[in-house]
Motif scaffolding. Sequence first.
Motif, PDB file in Angstrom:
ATOM      1  N   HIS A   1      63.118  56.220  57.069  1.00  0.00           N
ATOM      2  CA  HIS A   1      64.196  57.202  57.026  1.00  0.00           C
ATOM      3  C   HIS A   1      64.195  57.911  55.679  1.00  0.00           C
ATOM      4  CE1 HIS A   1      67.968  59.161  57.902  1.00  0.00           C
ATOM      5  NE2 HIS A   1      68.426  58.763  56.727  1.00  0.00           N
ATOM      6  N   ALA A   2      63.977  59.199  55.714  1.00  0.00           N
ATOM      7  CA  ALA A   2      63.985  60.017  54.495  1.00  0.00           C
ATOM      8  C   ALA A   2      64.777  61.278  54.773  1.00  0.00           C
ATOM      9  CB  ALA A   2      62.559  60.368  54.078  1.00  0.00           C
ATOM     10  N   GLU A   3      65.333  61.840  53.728  1.00  0.00           N
ATOM     11  CA  GLU A   3      66.109  63.077  53.859  1.00  0.00           C
ATOM     12  C   GLU A   3      66.088  63.827  52.544  1.00  0.00           C
ATOM     13  OE1 GLU A   3      70.497  61.102  52.892  1.00  0.00           O
ATOM     14  OE2 GLU A   3      69.917  61.493  54.972  1.00  0.00           O
ATOM     15  N   PRO A   4      66.331  65.137  52.567  1.00  0.00           N
ATOM     16  CA  PRO A   4      66.335  65.915  51.322  1.00  0.00           C
ATOM     17  C   PRO A   4      67.406  65.402  50.364  1.00  0.00           C
ATOM     18  CG  PRO A   4      66.248  67.363  53.229  1.00  0.00           C
ATOM     19  CD  PRO A   4      66.556  65.998  53.754  1.00  0.00           C
ATOM     20  N   HIS A   5      67.136  65.552  49.086  1.00  0.00           N
ATOM     21  CA  HIS A   5      68.086  65.140  48.055  1.00  0.00           C
ATOM     22  C   HIS A   5      68.030  66.169  46.939  1.00  0.00           C
ATOM     23  CE1 HIS A   5      69.975  62.728  44.863  1.00  0.00           C
ATOM     24  NE2 HIS A   5      70.403  61.916  45.812  1.00  0.00           N
ATOM     25  N   SER A   6      69.139  66.364  46.265  1.00  0.00           N
ATOM     26  CA  SER A   6      69.145  67.302  45.140  1.00  0.00           C
ATOM     27  C   SER A   6      68.118  66.842  44.109  1.00  0.00           C
ATOM     28  CB  SER A   6      70.538  67.373  44.508  1.00  0.00           C
ATOM     29  OG  SER A   6      70.978  66.084  44.106  1.00  0.00           O
ATOM     30  N   TYR A   7      67.478  67.805  43.456  1.00  0.00           N
ATOM     31  CA  TYR A   7      66.405  67.488  42.508  1.00  0.00           C
ATOM     32  C   TYR A   7      66.931  66.554  41.430  1.00  0.00           C
ATOM     33  CZ  TYR A   7      62.547  68.243  39.225  1.00  0.00           C
ATOM     34  OH  TYR A   7      61.480  68.081  38.375  1.00  0.00           O
ATOM     35  N   LEU A   8      66.250  65.417  41.286  1.00  0.00           N
ATOM     36  CA  LEU A   8      66.740  64.372  40.386  1.00  0.00           C
ATOM     37  C   LEU A   8      65.579  63.783  39.606  1.00  0.00           C
ATOM     38  CD1 LEU A   8      69.236  62.634  39.586  1.00  0.00           C
ATOM     39  CD2 LEU A   8      68.583  61.068  41.427  1.00  0.00           C
ATOM     40  N   THR A   9      65.712  63.757  38.277  1.00  0.00           N
ATOM     41  CA  THR A   9      64.666  63.176  37.437  1.00  0.00           C
ATOM     42  C   THR A   9      65.222  62.155  36.446  1.00  0.00           C
ATOM     43  OG1 THR A   9      64.879  65.005  35.841  1.00  0.00           O
ATOM     44  CG2 THR A   9      63.207  65.236  37.564  1.00  0.00           C
TER      45      THR A   9
ATOM     46  N   ARG B   1      68.630  53.791  48.093  1.00  0.00           N
ATOM     47  CA  ARG B   1      67.607  54.800  48.319  1.00  0.00           C
ATOM     48  C   ARG B   1      66.857  55.050  47.025  1.00  0.00           C
ATOM     49  NH1 ARG B   1      71.573  56.270  51.953  1.00  0.00           N
ATOM     50  NH2 ARG B   1      70.851  57.049  53.983  1.00  0.00           N
ATOM     51  N   VAL B   2      65.576  55.327  47.167  1.00  0.00           N
ATOM     52  CA  VAL B   2      64.772  55.731  46.019  1.00  0.00           C
ATOM     53  C   VAL B   2      64.522  57.222  46.151  1.00  0.00           C
ATOM     54  CG1 VAL B   2      62.532  55.553  44.877  1.00  0.00           C
ATOM     55  CG2 VAL B   2      63.672  53.488  45.701  1.00  0.00           C
ATOM     56  N   VAL B   3      64.905  57.958  45.119  1.00  0.00           N
ATOM     57  CA  VAL B   3      64.726  59.410  45.126  1.00  0.00           C
ATOM     58  C   VAL B   3      63.383  59.734  44.479  1.00  0.00           C
ATOM     59  CG1 VAL B   3      65.623  61.627  44.321  1.00  0.00           C
ATOM     60  CG2 VAL B   3      67.204  59.824  45.036  1.00  0.00           C
ATOM     61  N   VAL B   4      62.513  60.328  45.269  1.00  0.00           N
ATOM     62  CA  VAL B   4      61.181  60.709  44.804  1.00  0.00           C
ATOM     63  C   VAL B   4      61.160  62.219  44.592  1.00  0.00           C
ATOM     64  CG1 VAL B   4      58.727  60.714  45.353  1.00  0.00           C
ATOM     65  CG2 VAL B   4      60.175  58.819  46.115  1.00  0.00           C
ATOM     66  N   SER B   5      60.716  62.643  43.431  1.00  0.00           N
ATOM     67  CA  SER B   5      60.741  64.069  43.085  1.00  0.00           C
ATOM     68  C   SER B   5      59.344  64.645  42.939  1.00  0.00           C
ATOM     69  CB  SER B   5      61.512  64.283  41.774  1.00  0.00           C
ATOM     70  OG  SER B   5      62.861  63.860  41.913  1.00  0.00           O
ATOM     71  N   LEU B   6      59.169  65.852  43.457  1.00  0.00           N
ATOM     72  CA  LEU B   6      57.938  66.621  43.251  1.00  0.00           C
ATOM     73  C   LEU B   6      58.250  67.652  42.179  1.00  0.00           C
ATOM     74  CD1 LEU B   6      56.684  67.196  46.917  1.00  0.00           C
ATOM     75  CD2 LEU B   6      56.261  65.272  45.388  1.00  0.00           C
ATOM     76  N   ASP B   7      57.797  67.388  40.974  1.00  0.00           N
ATOM     77  CA  ASP B   7      58.170  68.246  39.847  1.00  0.00           C
ATOM     78  C   ASP B   7      57.663  69.670  39.997  1.00  0.00           C
ATOM     79  OD1 ASP B   7      59.467  66.107  38.613  1.00  0.00           O
ATOM     80  OD2 ASP B   7      57.636  65.445  37.608  1.00  0.00           O
ATOM     81  N   LEU B   8      56.511  69.840  40.617  1.00  0.00           N
ATOM     82  CA  LEU B   8      55.925  71.177  40.747  1.00  0.00           C
ATOM     83  C   LEU B   8      56.855  72.131  41.482  1.00  0.00           C
ATOM     84  CD1 LEU B   8      53.513  73.096  40.372  1.00  0.00           C
ATOM     85  CD2 LEU B   8      52.620  72.246  42.551  1.00  0.00           C
ATOM     86  N   ILE B   9      57.519  71.645  42.539  1.00  0.00           N
ATOM     87  CA  ILE B   9      58.402  72.513  43.322  1.00  0.00           C
ATOM     88  C   ILE B   9      59.879  72.215  43.052  1.00  0.00           C
ATOM     89  CG2 ILE B   9      56.692  72.845  45.134  1.00  0.00           C
ATOM     90  CD1 ILE B   9      58.194  70.811  46.823  1.00  0.00           C
ATOM     91  N   ALA B  10      60.146  71.285  42.122  1.00  0.00           N
ATOM     92  CA  ALA B  10      61.516  70.934  41.759  1.00  0.00           C
ATOM     93  C   ALA B  10      62.359  70.566  42.985  1.00  0.00           C
ATOM     94  CB  ALA B  10      62.175  72.077  40.976  1.00  0.00           C
ATOM     95  N   ARG B  11      61.799  69.692  43.817  1.00  0.00           N
ATOM     96  CA  ARG B  11      62.490  69.216  45.014  1.00  0.00           C
ATOM     97  C   ARG B  11      62.393  67.698  45.074  1.00  0.00           C
ATOM     98  NH1 ARG B  11      63.719  73.764  44.854  1.00  0.00           N
ATOM     99  NH2 ARG B  11      63.881  75.343  46.502  1.00  0.00           N
ATOM    100  N   SER B  12      63.377  67.079  45.722  1.00  0.00           N
ATOM    101  CA  SER B  12      63.395  65.625  45.841  1.00  0.00           C
ATOM    102  C   SER B  12      63.686  65.205  47.267  1.00  0.00           C
ATOM    103  CB  SER B  12      64.466  65.022  44.907  1.00  0.00           C
ATOM    104  OG  SER B  12      64.220  65.331  43.557  1.00  0.00           O
ATOM    105  N   THR B  13      63.292  63.978  47.570  1.00  0.00           N
ATOM    106  CA  THR B  13      63.634  63.376  48.852  1.00  0.00           C
ATOM    107  C   THR B  13      64.081  61.945  48.598  1.00  0.00           C
ATOM    108  OG1 THR B  13      62.852  62.871  51.080  1.00  0.00           O
ATOM    109  CG2 THR B  13      61.277  62.582  49.293  1.00  0.00           C
ATOM    110  N   ALA B  14      65.009  61.457  49.404  1.00  0.00           N
ATOM    111  CA  ALA B  14      65.533  60.100  49.258  1.00  0.00           C
ATOM    112  C   ALA B  14      65.031  59.241  50.412  1.00  0.00           C
ATOM    113  CB  ALA B  14      67.058  60.119  49.233  1.00  0.00           C
ATOM    114  N   VAL B  15      64.486  58.071  50.074  1.00  0.00           N
ATOM    115  CA  VAL B  15      63.936  57.148  51.067  1.00  0.00           C
ATOM    116  C   VAL B  15      64.716  55.850  51.034  1.00  0.00           C
ATOM    117  CG1 VAL B  15      61.862  55.956  51.861  1.00  0.00           C
ATOM    118  CG2 VAL B  15      61.661  58.163  50.695  1.00  0.00           C
TER     119      VAL B  15
END
Length: 200
Positions: A141-149, A176-190
Motif C-alpha cells: 500500500h503506497a500513496e502520494p505524500h507531500s515532499y518530505l526530506t 509509513r516510510v516516506v520515500v522522496s525522489l529529489d529530482l522531481i521533488a515528489r514523495s510517496t508513503a509506504v
Amino acid sequence: MADGAKLSPAFAGAAVNGMSSISQSFGKEMAHLAPELCEPRWYAAYTCAQHEKRVAEQFTQRALENFLPQYGSVRRWKDRRVKLELPLFPGYVFVRLALRERLRVLETPSVVRLVGFNGRPAALPDKEIEALRACVAAQLHAEPHSYLTVGRRVRIKSGPLAELEGVLVRRKNGLRVVVSLDLIARSTAVEVDAEDIERI
C-alpha cells in the motif's frame, strides 16, 4: 595566401600542435559524454496534466521501456463508490533510454520535457526505480505524500523494499516510510511494520 605559397616549418608545426590539442580536447569531451549518451538510464518525463496513462501507452507503442507507478483510490461517484488507479507521481512517467534517443520521447504528444538541470536531462538513480517497481510488484500500500526530506530517517531491513531509506511518519492506523525522489521533488508513503525498520 597566394597559390603555391608554403608555410614556414615553425608555423606549420604550431598549426599541427594546435589541431592536435583541439582533437585531444574534443576526444576527452566525447569520451565524457559518450556513456550517458549511449547507456540506457531512467529519466522522468514531465507530462501535461492527467495525460500520464496516455503517454505511457504511447511510450510502449514506440518500444520505449517505461514505468508508471499507480495506487488505488476509492472515490464517491453519485450513489456509489468507484475504485480508480491513479498515478503515484502526478505529471510524471519514468522512461529508460540512452540520451541520444531522447527525441523519441520529446516528440511524443503530451510530453513537455525530460526533467533535468539547465536544460540537460538528469538520470534517476537505478535503486529508486527498482524500489518503486518492487513496491508495485509486491502490491504494497503506497500513496502520494507531500515532499518530505527532513525527519527521523530509517532503513527498511526486510521485505521487497529492503535497504530502502526514507523518513518515518506515524499515522493513526500504523507507520509509513516516506520515500522522496529529489529530482522531481515528489514523495510517496509506504506502509511498514515496526519490526521491518531500523533507525539510521
